[in-house]
Scaffold this motif. Structure first.
Motif, PDB file in Angstrom:
ATOM      1  N   ALA A  69       2.484   1.784  -3.167  1.00 56.92           N
ATOM      2  CA  ALA A  69       1.148   2.200  -4.246  1.00 56.92           C
ATOM      3  C   ALA A  69       1.231   3.724  -4.160  1.00 56.92           C
ATOM      4  O   ALA A  69       0.950   4.544  -5.030  1.00 56.92           O
ATOM      5  CB  ALA A  69       0.171   1.251  -4.048  1.00 56.92           C
ATOM      6  N   LEU A  70       1.293   4.207  -2.702  1.00 57.90           N
ATOM      7  CA  LEU A  70       0.713   5.757  -2.377  1.00 57.90           C
ATOM      8  C   LEU A  70       1.925   6.466  -3.017  1.00 57.90           C
ATOM      9  O   LEU A  70       1.602   7.427  -3.487  1.00 57.90           O
ATOM     10  CB  LEU A  70       0.806   5.734  -1.087  1.00 57.90           C
ATOM     11  CG  LEU A  70      -0.058   6.670  -0.223  1.00 57.90           C
ATOM     12  CD1 LEU A  70      -1.410   6.162  -0.679  1.00 57.90           C
ATOM     13  CD2 LEU A  70      -0.244   6.721   1.213  1.00 57.90           C
TER      14      LEU A  70
ATOM     15  N   TRP B 266      -6.359   8.124 -13.200  1.00 60.88           N
ATOM     16  CA  TRP B 266      -6.682   6.793 -12.538  1.00 60.88           C
ATOM     17  C   TRP B 266      -6.519   5.587 -13.445  1.00 60.88           C
ATOM     18  O   TRP B 266      -5.832   4.737 -13.168  1.00 60.88           O
ATOM     19  CB  TRP B 266      -8.012   6.881 -11.707  1.00 60.88           C
ATOM     20  CG  TRP B 266      -8.277   5.531 -11.175  1.00 60.88           C
ATOM     21  CD1 TRP B 266      -7.671   4.800  -9.839  1.00 60.88           C
ATOM     22  CD2 TRP B 266      -9.180   4.389 -11.531  1.00 60.88           C
ATOM     23  NE1 TRP B 266      -8.119   3.634  -9.667  1.00 60.88           N
ATOM     24  CE2 TRP B 266      -9.098   3.212 -10.634  1.00 60.88           C
ATOM     25  CE3 TRP B 266     -10.059   4.494 -12.454  1.00 60.88           C
ATOM     26  CZ2 TRP B 266      -9.827   2.114 -10.677  1.00 60.88           C
ATOM     27  CZ3 TRP B 266     -10.904   3.396 -12.678  1.00 60.88           C
ATOM     28  CH2 TRP B 266     -10.726   2.337 -11.556  1.00 60.88           C
TER      29      TRP B 266
ATOM     30  N   LEU C 258      -1.175   0.038 -11.416  1.00 60.98           N
ATOM     31  CA  LEU C 258      -0.866  -0.478 -10.108  1.00 60.98           C
ATOM     32  C   LEU C 258      -1.777  -1.460  -9.431  1.00 60.98           C
ATOM     33  O   LEU C 258      -1.053  -2.388  -8.737  1.00 60.98           O
ATOM     34  CB  LEU C 258      -1.040   0.791  -8.992  1.00 60.98           C
ATOM     35  CG  LEU C 258       0.182   1.986  -9.364  1.00 60.98           C
ATOM     36  CD1 LEU C 258      -0.066   3.063  -8.421  1.00 60.98           C
ATOM     37  CD2 LEU C 258       1.476   1.342  -9.404  1.00 60.98           C
ATOM     38  N   LEU C 259      -2.875  -1.301  -9.795  1.00 57.53           N
ATOM     39  CA  LEU C 259      -3.978  -2.401  -9.316  1.00 57.53           C
ATOM     40  C   LEU C 259      -3.713  -3.757  -9.888  1.00 57.53           C
ATOM     41  O   LEU C 259      -3.919  -4.813  -9.232  1.00 57.53           O
ATOM     42  CB  LEU C 259      -5.423  -2.142  -9.743  1.00 57.53           C
ATOM     43  CG  LEU C 259      -6.647  -2.497  -9.061  1.00 57.53           C
ATOM     44  CD1 LEU C 259      -6.666  -1.822  -7.543  1.00 57.53           C
ATOM     45  CD2 LEU C 259      -7.722  -1.758 -10.039  1.00 57.53           C
TER      46      LEU C 259
ATOM     47  N   GLY D 190      -3.634   4.343 -11.500  1.00 60.49           N
ATOM     48  CA  GLY D 190      -4.307   3.655 -10.581  1.00 60.49           C
ATOM     49  C   GLY D 190      -4.488   2.033 -11.139  1.00 60.49           C
ATOM     50  O   GLY D 190      -4.226   1.043 -10.422  1.00 60.49           O
TER      51      GLY D 190
ATOM     52  N   LEU E 140      -7.319   8.428  -4.106  1.00 63.11           N
ATOM     53  CA  LEU E 140      -5.852   9.012  -4.465  1.00 63.11           C
ATOM     54  C   LEU E 140      -5.924   9.790  -5.408  1.00 63.11           C
ATOM     55  O   LEU E 140      -5.217  10.932  -5.285  1.00 63.11           O
ATOM     56  CB  LEU E 140      -4.844   7.668  -4.445  1.00 63.11           C
ATOM     57  CG  LEU E 140      -4.319   6.973  -3.277  1.00 63.11           C
ATOM     58  CD1 LEU E 140      -3.427   5.938  -3.819  1.00 63.11           C
ATOM     59  CD2 LEU E 140      -3.747   7.916  -2.268  1.00 63.11           C
ATOM     60  N   SER E 141      -6.287   9.463  -6.713  1.00 62.75           N
ATOM     61  CA  SER E 141      -6.290  10.219  -7.821  1.00 62.75           C
ATOM     62  C   SER E 141      -7.103  11.634  -7.465  1.00 62.75           C
ATOM     63  O   SER E 141      -6.594  12.744  -7.975  1.00 62.75           O
ATOM     64  CB  SER E 141      -6.565   9.660  -8.961  1.00 62.75           C
ATOM     65  OG  SER E 141      -5.959   8.374  -9.306  1.00 62.75           O
TER      66      SER E 141
ATOM     67  N   ALA F 102       1.880   6.642  -6.772  1.00 63.65           N
ATOM     68  CA  ALA F 102       0.796   7.572  -7.261  1.00 63.65           C
ATOM     69  C   ALA F 102       1.052   8.988  -7.162  1.00 63.65           C
ATOM     70  O   ALA F 102       0.876  10.018  -7.832  1.00 63.65           O
ATOM     71  CB  ALA F 102      -0.540   7.228  -6.320  1.00 63.65           C
TER      72      ALA F 102
ATOM     73  N   MET G 153      -7.781  -1.685  -3.196  1.00 67.71           N
ATOM     74  CA  MET G 153      -7.039  -0.762  -4.035  1.00 67.71           C
ATOM     75  C   MET G 153      -7.946  -0.162  -5.221  1.00 67.71           C
ATOM     76  O   MET G 153      -7.903   1.096  -5.393  1.00 67.71           O
ATOM     77  CB  MET G 153      -5.860  -1.434  -4.941  1.00 67.71           C
ATOM     78  CG  MET G 153      -4.656  -1.736  -3.578  1.00 67.71           C
ATOM     79  SD  MET G 153      -3.140  -2.267  -4.531  1.00 67.71           S
ATOM     80  CE  MET G 153      -2.132  -0.693  -4.374  1.00 67.71           C
TER      81      MET G 153
ATOM     82  N   SER H  94      -7.458   3.588  -4.838  1.00 61.78           N
ATOM     83  CA  SER H  94      -6.737   4.478  -5.670  1.00 61.78           C
ATOM     84  C   SER H  94      -7.649   5.410  -6.643  1.00 61.78           C
ATOM     85  O   SER H  94      -6.887   6.306  -6.842  1.00 61.78           O
ATOM     86  CB  SER H  94      -5.948   3.425  -6.784  1.00 61.78           C
ATOM     87  OG  SER H  94      -6.994   2.574  -7.400  1.00 61.78           O
TER      88      SER H  94
ATOM     89  N   TRP I 286       0.740  -1.415   0.030  1.00 58.14           N
ATOM     90  CA  TRP I 286      -0.002  -0.015   0.014  1.00 58.14           C
ATOM     91  C   TRP I 286       0.877   1.210  -0.091  1.00 58.14           C
ATOM     92  O   TRP I 286       0.616   2.274  -0.675  1.00 58.14           O
ATOM     93  CB  TRP I 286      -0.996  -0.148   1.279  1.00 58.14           C
ATOM     94  CG  TRP I 286      -2.283  -0.473   0.965  1.00 58.14           C
ATOM     95  CD1 TRP I 286      -2.825  -1.679   1.177  1.00 58.14           C
ATOM     96  CD2 TRP I 286      -3.217   0.357   0.153  1.00 58.14           C
ATOM     97  NE1 TRP I 286      -4.283  -1.567   0.711  1.00 58.14           N
ATOM     98  CE2 TRP I 286      -4.560  -0.465  -0.064  1.00 58.14           C
ATOM     99  CE3 TRP I 286      -3.352   1.662  -0.231  1.00 58.14           C
ATOM    100  CZ2 TRP I 286      -5.708  -0.060  -0.652  1.00 58.14           C
ATOM    101  CZ3 TRP I 286      -4.688   2.150  -0.904  1.00 58.14           C
ATOM    102  CH2 TRP I 286      -5.645   1.327  -1.077  1.00 58.14           C
TER     103      TRP I 286
END
Lengths: 221, 251
Positions: free
Chosen positions: A59-60, A102, A109-110, A106, A141-142, A63, A134, A138, A56
């Motif tokens: 991924a953060l 995303w 990444l997913l 995103g 996050l975007s 992003a 996620m 995600s 995680w």
């Protein structure tokens, strides 16, 4: 709606024809996550314990790395000005840009996350929950990242600054994202975590475009 | 007196200069009284001994960390909605003070934690959310720093501050949740249902003292910020007039 689709289609076309950037983000993600076994040692018990958190966090960070491209290229070639002037609410434009972001960062990444999960010896059920978490986290996050990208638009030190601005704001996504995976790993239902992640996503969907649009307007003045 | 009375920076300067000595004196007196009450009058805790006196700095600092952010968020809203010329000055001047209070709360918390928990840092829910708050302050200050044009910087920082204000309850909630997941209630918690008056009175005095101190520093910093902007404006005007006198000769 058609304008929204047009923006998404355009951003996707740009990303596909200049594929390098997506590759770099995914490579960064995989690299950061695979540094951890080197740092903490190869015992599978330890890796299984920290795996969900490491994936995680990686991924953060990945992003964050991709955020500076969100508006910067459009800002430099002037097309962002046209988007601001366009007879579509800027909030919708922002939403479309975040959706395109995303889809181009995103989603890759997913797709990479379960493969990393195997490196950390996570079980199949856990992996499924991780992908679900996620998938909910995600896009949020975007959306949150778009605020940071708009605030730092055109600044010389934007890249580092955007992480400093956005990362504290997205700690809830990290907490519930990891929480869902850990719940699945220990056999307790992950439903609550996933529902809260969904709620965070809905709130971000409703609220962040206003802030991002306001930040873009002040940057274009 | 309403907000518009102080909308004129010159009037604000005059008014602030007049009340500053009073606020400063009051702050010094209240802080002195609070320290005396806290260090000498309040009884030591039956379990924690004299260590409990750290509380008289720790709790007001933590409270001020949140209070200052609330103030900044209100000032940011005023700046965005009514374009009040002093609101973004107030928000900008508040940020380092709030960051210092938050930092002080973390440091005193860790000094308190060492004898009580046996560790300098415990990932307690409150400590963790204060840490995130400190990062929010730092991000806010960094954004002011990074944008050169003060008008855009003010707007961007105000938007960030409001986003943070909406997000802080969510962060607080999730950190509490995270903490109960990872850490069973092993942490020594202060208080209980009631706090005895011998502790409450010095604590409240310290909180009032901290608030007055904040107001004092805020006024000083706002005056400095306004003066700095004036100097900058005068300098730009001088450069501009020199360029305009030089232009015909060059042409």
């Amino acid at each position: 709606m058609s304008a929204l689709a047009a923006i998404v289609r355009r951003d996707l076309a740009i990303a596909l024809r200049r594929g390098g950037h997506v590759g770099v983000v995914v490579a960064f993600f995989v690299l950061v996550a695979s540094l951890f076994p080197l740092g903490v040692g190869p015992e599978l018990a330890v890796l299984r314990r920290i795996g969900s958190g490491v994936i995680w966090v990686a991924a953060l960070l990945a992003a964050m790395l991709s955020l500076d491209r969100l508006f910067q290229a459009d800002f430099e070639d002037g097309s962002l000005e046209q988007l601001v002037l366009a007879p579509v609410a800027l909030e919708f434009v922002v939403l479309a840009k975040a959706l395109a972001h995303w889809l181009t960062t995103g989603v890759p990444l997913l797709l990479a996350a379960p493969v990393l999960g195997l490196l950390f010896d996570l079980e199949r059920g856990t992996l499924l929950v991780m992908v679900l978490a996620m998938a909910l986290g995600s896009p949020a996050l975007s959306l949150m990242g778009a605020i940071g990208a708009a605030l730092t638009l055109g600044l010389r030190r934007g890249g580092v600054l955007v992480s400093l601005l956005v990362l504290p704001l997205v700690t809830p996504i990290l907490i519930f994202g990891v929480g869902a995976v850990e719940a699945a790993a220990t056999g307790t239902p992950a439903r609550t975590h996933l529902l809260i992640l969904g709620a965070l996503l809905l709130a971000a969907l409703a609220l962040t475009p206003w802030a991002t649009a306001a930040a873009l307007r002040s940057a274009m003045e | 007196m309403n907000l518009h009375f102080l909308a004129n920076p010159t009037r604000f300067q005059r008014w602030a200069g007049a009340i500053l000595p009073w606020v400063a004196t009051l702050a010094a007196l209240t802080l002195g009284l609070g320290l005396w009450l806290g260090l000498f009058v309040a009884p030591p805790d039956y379990q924690q001994g004299d260590t409990v006196r750290i509380m008289f700095v720790h709790v007001p600092s933590a409270w001020m960390g949140l209070f200052v952010y609330t103030g900044m968020a209100s000032a940011s809203a005023v700046a965005l909605i009514w374009k009040h010329p002093l609101a973004d000055v107030a928000a900008k001047a508040s940020a380092p003070i709030g960051a210092c209070f938050t930092f002080l709360a973390l440091v005193t918390g860790s000094l308190w934690g060492k004898p009580m928990w046996g560790a300098w840092w415990v990932w307690d829910a409150r400590l963790t959310s204060m840490l995130v708050l400190l990062f929010l302050y730092l991000g806010y200050m960094a954004l002011w720093d990074a944008v050169e044009d003060p008008a855009r910087a003010g707007k961007a920082a105000a938007i960030l501050c409001l986003v943070g204000a909406v997000d802080i309850p969510v962060i607080k909630f999730s950190v509490d949740w995270w903490n109960t997941l990872h850490q069973p209630a092993s942490v020594v918690r202060l208080g209980g249902p009631t706090i005895h008056a011998s502790i409450l009175v010095p604590l409240l005095t310290m909180i009032v003292g901290f608030t007055l101190y904040y107001l004092t520093v805020l006024i000083v910093r706002m005056r400095a910020e306004l003066a700095a902007r004036r100097v900058q404006a005068l300098r730009q005007a001088r450069v501009a007039s020199r360029e305009s006198t030089l232009a015909p000769e060059a042409g």
